[in-house]
Design a protein around this motif. Structure first.
Motif, PDB file in Angstrom:
ATOM      1  N   HIS A   1      52.029  62.117  51.725  1.00  0.00           N
ATOM      2  CA  HIS A   1      51.351  63.239  51.064  1.00  0.00           C
ATOM      3  C   HIS A   1      51.774  63.327  49.603  1.00  0.00           C
ATOM      4  CE1 HIS A   1      49.254  67.084  50.876  1.00  0.00           C
ATOM      5  NE2 HIS A   1      50.311  67.599  50.267  1.00  0.00           N
TER       6      HIS A   1
ATOM      7  N   ASN B   1      55.024  75.113  50.221  1.00  0.00           N
ATOM      8  CA  ASN B   1      53.564  74.955  50.242  1.00  0.00           C
ATOM      9  C   ASN B   1      53.138  73.569  50.742  1.00  0.00           C
ATOM     10  OD1 ASN B   1      54.629  73.936  47.723  1.00  0.00           O
ATOM     11  ND2 ASN B   1      52.511  73.664  47.048  1.00  0.00           N
TER      12      ASN B   1
ATOM     13  N   HIS C   1      48.767  72.753  58.513  1.00  0.00           N
ATOM     14  CA  HIS C   1      47.432  73.318  58.718  1.00  0.00           C
ATOM     15  C   HIS C   1      46.327  72.272  58.640  1.00  0.00           C
ATOM     16  CE1 HIS C   1      49.418  77.260  57.404  1.00  0.00           C
ATOM     17  NE2 HIS C   1      49.049  77.425  58.655  1.00  0.00           N
ATOM     18  N   GLU C   2      46.546  71.191  57.907  1.00  0.00           N
ATOM     19  CA  GLU C   2      45.469  70.247  57.637  1.00  0.00           C
ATOM     20  C   GLU C   2      45.616  68.898  58.344  1.00  0.00           C
ATOM     21  OE1 GLU C   2      45.199  69.820  53.440  1.00  0.00           O
ATOM     22  OE2 GLU C   2      44.530  71.901  53.093  1.00  0.00           O
TER      23      GLU C   2
ATOM     24  N   GLU D   1      48.634  62.647  47.336  1.00  0.00           N
ATOM     25  CA  GLU D   1      48.023  63.904  46.915  1.00  0.00           C
ATOM     26  C   GLU D   1      48.685  64.517  45.679  1.00  0.00           C
ATOM     27  OE1 GLU D   1      45.342  64.971  48.379  1.00  0.00           O
ATOM     28  OE2 GLU D   1      45.364  63.440  49.951  1.00  0.00           O
TER      29      GLU D   1
ATOM     30  N   THR E   1      51.000  73.247  54.161  1.00  0.00           N
ATOM     31  CA  THR E   1      49.665  72.666  53.999  1.00  0.00           C
ATOM     32  C   THR E   1      49.445  71.516  54.970  1.00  0.00           C
ATOM     33  OG1 THR E   1      49.529  73.278  51.662  1.00  0.00           O
ATOM     34  CG2 THR E   1      48.109  71.478  52.400  1.00  0.00           C
TER      35      THR E   1
END
Length: 227
Positions: free
Chosen positions: A18, A108, A115-116, A22, A112
């Motif tokens: 990630h 965060n 949840h994703e 990202e 994140t």
């Protein structure tokens, strides 16, 4: 490698991916000296830690006399994620037992991913279940097992956690004896007597304050780990 560390490594890999895909920035590495707190009781969780190297003591109580050690965490383990998920202050303290290096992941980023990303959230649930199971097992051991069995169980677990250290090329147990005694709820003097018995029986070897396990097969039988 234990199931717990397999799960932790999967989660760590997802966090790394990630960050690289990202966020496009390196995650933070924090270092702590012996005796420094990673967090204190009552602090708000601003993220989670992943142990790169070292040992961290999770405990409650402030004074030496009333300190209760909940668990010892070594490399490739997450720290502080339960309070982050519950959105509550830390109920305990985390203290470095020696030099430690930990990866820090902000709140965060961690939430994140939960949840994703189902590939991340499922192992989180597994890790929570393992922590509950480990706590229950520790309580049972303290109330139902003899001292030699408790000590054997502890040594086997700590030796497994010490394997494949990124710094040491051995699996010697490098932890203060007073902390080992508190984990299994005995006095340091009693611990010393039982360690001496184990050494005289050829089960372990003491090397400059460190412990090497010589007969893990016999220690496993003493521990009654299949009970």
């Amino acid at each position: 490698m234990s199931e717990k560390r397999n799960i932790s490594n999967k989660l760590f890999a997802e966090l790394c991916n990630h960050f690289s895909n990202e966020i496009n920035s390196p995650f933070e590495i924090r270092t702590f000296k012996k005796g420094e707190f990673i967090y204190r009781k009552g602090n708000k969780a601003k993220g989670v830690y992943f142990m790169k190297y070292g040992w961290v003591k999770i405990f409650r109580g402030g004074n030496e006399g009333d300190e209760v050690i909940l668990r010892m965490l070594g490399h490739n383990e997450f720290i502080g994620y339960v309070s982050l998920l519950k959105d509550t202050p830390y109920p305990d303290n985390a203290l470095a037992l020696g030099y430690c290096e930990l990866y820090f992941f902000p709140r965060n980023v961690f939430l994140t991913l939960i949840h994703e990303n189902n590939d991340f959230s499922r192992p989180i649930i597994q890790m929570l279940c393992n922590e509950i199971w480990s706590s229950e097992k520790q309580i049972v051991n303290l109330h139902s097992k003899e001292i030699d069995s408790r000590l054997a169980t502890l040594l086997l677990g700590l030796e497994q956690a010490s394997e494949n250290s990124p710094v040491h090329d051995d699996s010697l147990i490098r932890l203060p004896k007073k902390d080992l005694a508190k984990i299994i709820n005995i006095s340091p003097e009693t611990l010393s007597r039982y360690l001496t018995r184990f050494q005289e029986s050829g089960l372990i070897k003491s090397i400059n304050g460190m412990i090497e396990l010589l007969r893990k097969d016999k220690l496993f039988k003493i521990s009654n780990m299949n009970d």
